[in-house]
Motif scaffolding. Sequence first.
Motif, PDB file in Angstrom:
ATOM      1  N   THR A 149       0.835  -1.204   0.000  1.00 14.33           N
ATOM      2  CA  THR A 149       0.000   0.000   0.000  1.00 14.33           C
ATOM      3  C   THR A 149       0.870   1.253   0.000  1.00 14.33           C
ATOM      4  O   THR A 149       0.602   2.208  -0.733  1.00 14.33           O
ATOM      5  CB  THR A 149      -0.949  -0.008   1.218  1.00 14.33           C
ATOM      6  OG1 THR A 149      -1.700  -1.218   1.207  1.00 14.33           O
ATOM      7  CG2 THR A 149      -1.898   1.169   1.187  1.00 14.33           C
ATOM      8  N   ALA A 150       1.925   1.249   0.818  1.00 15.83           N
ATOM      9  CA  ALA A 150       2.846   2.391   0.859  1.00 15.83           C
ATOM     10  C   ALA A 150       3.551   2.549  -0.484  1.00 15.83           C
ATOM     11  O   ALA A 150       3.729   3.671  -0.980  1.00 15.83           O
ATOM     12  CB  ALA A 150       3.863   2.219   1.983  1.00 15.83           C
ATOM     13  N   GLY A 151       3.932   1.434  -1.085  1.00 17.74           N
ATOM     14  CA  GLY A 151       4.569   1.488  -2.401  1.00 17.74           C
ATOM     15  C   GLY A 151       3.640   2.066  -3.454  1.00 17.74           C
ATOM     16  O   GLY A 151       4.059   2.882  -4.294  1.00 17.74           O
ATOM     17  N   ALA A 152       2.374   1.667  -3.416  1.00 19.19           N
ATOM     18  CA  ALA A 152       1.392   2.209  -4.363  1.00 19.19           C
ATOM     19  C   ALA A 152       1.222   3.705  -4.134  1.00 19.19           C
ATOM     20  O   ALA A 152       1.145   4.484  -5.101  1.00 19.19           O
ATOM     21  CB  ALA A 152       0.060   1.484  -4.213  1.00 19.19           C
ATOM     22  N   PHE A 153       1.180   4.117  -2.877  1.00 18.63           N
ATOM     23  CA  PHE A 153       1.048   5.536  -2.560  1.00 18.63           C
ATOM     24  C   PHE A 153       2.232   6.326  -3.128  1.00 18.63           C
ATOM     25  O   PHE A 153       2.048   7.353  -3.785  1.00 18.63           O
ATOM     26  CB  PHE A 153       0.944   5.728  -1.041  1.00 18.63           C
ATOM     27  CG  PHE A 153       0.961   7.174  -0.627  1.00 18.63           C
ATOM     28  CD1 PHE A 153      -0.091   8.009  -0.939  1.00 18.63           C
ATOM     29  CD2 PHE A 153       2.046   7.690   0.072  1.00 18.63           C
ATOM     30  CE1 PHE A 153      -0.073   9.348  -0.560  1.00 18.63           C
ATOM     31  CE2 PHE A 153       2.070   9.020   0.450  1.00 18.63           C
ATOM     32  CZ  PHE A 153       1.011   9.849   0.137  1.00 18.63           C
ATOM     33  N   VAL A 154       3.436   5.847  -2.890  1.00 17.79           N
ATOM     34  CA  VAL A 154       4.639   6.522  -3.413  1.00 17.79           C
ATOM     35  C   VAL A 154       4.600   6.559  -4.938  1.00 17.79           C
ATOM     36  O   VAL A 154       4.931   7.575  -5.555  1.00 17.79           O
ATOM     37  CB  VAL A 154       5.928   5.826  -2.900  1.00 17.79           C
ATOM     38  CG1 VAL A 154       7.159   6.332  -3.632  1.00 17.79           C
ATOM     39  CG2 VAL A 154       6.063   6.023  -1.403  1.00 17.79           C
ATOM     40  N   LEU A 155       4.165   5.479  -5.555  1.00 16.32           N
ATOM     41  CA  LEU A 155       4.059   5.432  -7.013  1.00 16.32           C
ATOM     42  C   LEU A 155       3.079   6.477  -7.534  1.00 16.32           C
ATOM     43  O   LEU A 155       3.385   7.219  -8.478  1.00 16.32           O
ATOM     44  CB  LEU A 155       3.624   4.034  -7.455  1.00 16.32           C
ATOM     45  CG  LEU A 155       3.435   3.823  -8.952  1.00 16.32           C
ATOM     46  CD1 LEU A 155       4.778   3.894  -9.665  1.00 16.32           C
ATOM     47  CD2 LEU A 155       2.768   2.495  -9.211  1.00 16.32           C
ATOM     48  N   PHE A 156       1.900   6.586  -6.924  1.00 17.59           N
ATOM     49  CA  PHE A 156       0.907   7.574  -7.362  1.00 17.59           C
ATOM     50  C   PHE A 156       1.399   9.003  -7.154  1.00 17.59           C
ATOM     51  O   PHE A 156       1.206   9.864  -8.013  1.00 17.59           O
ATOM     52  CB  PHE A 156      -0.431   7.370  -6.657  1.00 17.59           C
ATOM     53  CG  PHE A 156      -1.198   6.177  -7.144  1.00 17.59           C
ATOM     54  CD1 PHE A 156      -1.472   5.996  -8.490  1.00 17.59           C
ATOM     55  CD2 PHE A 156      -1.659   5.219  -6.242  1.00 17.59           C
ATOM     56  CE1 PHE A 156      -2.181   4.899  -8.940  1.00 17.59           C
ATOM     57  CE2 PHE A 156      -2.370   4.129  -6.681  1.00 17.59           C
ATOM     58  CZ  PHE A 156      -2.633   3.956  -8.029  1.00 17.59           C
ATOM     59  N   VAL A 157       2.017   9.260  -6.021  1.00 16.47           N
ATOM     60  CA  VAL A 157       2.540  10.608  -5.764  1.00 16.47           C
ATOM     61  C   VAL A 157       3.644  10.941  -6.760  1.00 16.47           C
ATOM     62  O   VAL A 157       3.659  12.032  -7.344  1.00 16.47           O
ATOM     63  CB  VAL A 157       3.042  10.739  -4.303  1.00 16.47           C
ATOM     64  CG1 VAL A 157       3.819  12.030  -4.111  1.00 16.47           C
ATOM     65  CG2 VAL A 157       1.876  10.671  -3.338  1.00 16.47           C
ATOM     66  N   THR A 158       4.545  10.001  -6.995  1.00 12.31           N
ATOM     67  CA  THR A 158       5.643  10.223  -7.945  1.00 12.31           C
ATOM     68  C   THR A 158       5.097  10.453  -9.356  1.00 12.31           C
ATOM     69  O   THR A 158       5.542  11.369 -10.061  1.00 12.31           O
ATOM     70  CB  THR A 158       6.604   9.022  -7.941  1.00 12.31           C
ATOM     71  OG1 THR A 158       7.085   8.835  -6.613  1.00 12.31           O
ATOM     72  CG2 THR A 158       7.763   9.238  -8.889  1.00 12.31           C
ATOM     73  N   ALA A 159       4.128   9.642  -9.760  1.00  9.72           N
ATOM     74  CA  ALA A 159       3.532   9.806 -11.090  1.00  9.72           C
ATOM     75  C   ALA A 159       2.828  11.156 -11.205  1.00  9.72           C
ATOM     76  O   ALA A 159       2.928  11.830 -12.239  1.00  9.72           O
ATOM     77  CB  ALA A 159       2.550   8.671 -11.370  1.00  9.72           C
TER      78      ALA A 159
END
Length: 171
Positions: A149-159
């Motif tokens: 979940t944290a990885g997905a969050f970082v991915l969305f913020v980065t994108a």
Amino acid sequence: MPSQSKAGLAERAIETAIYGSRWLLVPFHIGLLLTVIALLAKSLQMTASTVSDVFHLSVKQVIVSSLSLIELVLIASLLLMVVFSSYEGFVSRLDGHAERKERLQWGSRVGFTILKHRLMASVAAICGVYLLERIVEGGNLQGSGIAWTAGAFVLFVTASVAMERFSRADH
């Protein structure tokens, strides 16, 4: 000459069909609006449940319930943003309220690029709230679940940040 008029007539018929096909999007918009109504019903149910049991719930449970309501608000807002901008951008102007004060100022100014950025930012916010909710809940996700979940969050913020930067570089 008769073949040119037949070709012109066929071309006009095709263009009329293509132009009219935008109305095929309306059932999708109605589906999104019905989903907003479903989210409203769920939020009312969650609110009633939380308020009626507030003295039996722990602080953690009230916080998780509040975060769930925030999630629902963000998702409903995201759906309405898509409905407004997509309908006005592809189907028809929303001019039924033009003379009224209810007219949304941003409605006609939201283009595809702005919508794309708002969608990504909303998805990142929803993911962030979901992550926070899971962390506060504690035992519902194993360590790897929280990591995903944290990885997905970082991915969305980065994108989202990358899309914003690339868009600024284009202008």
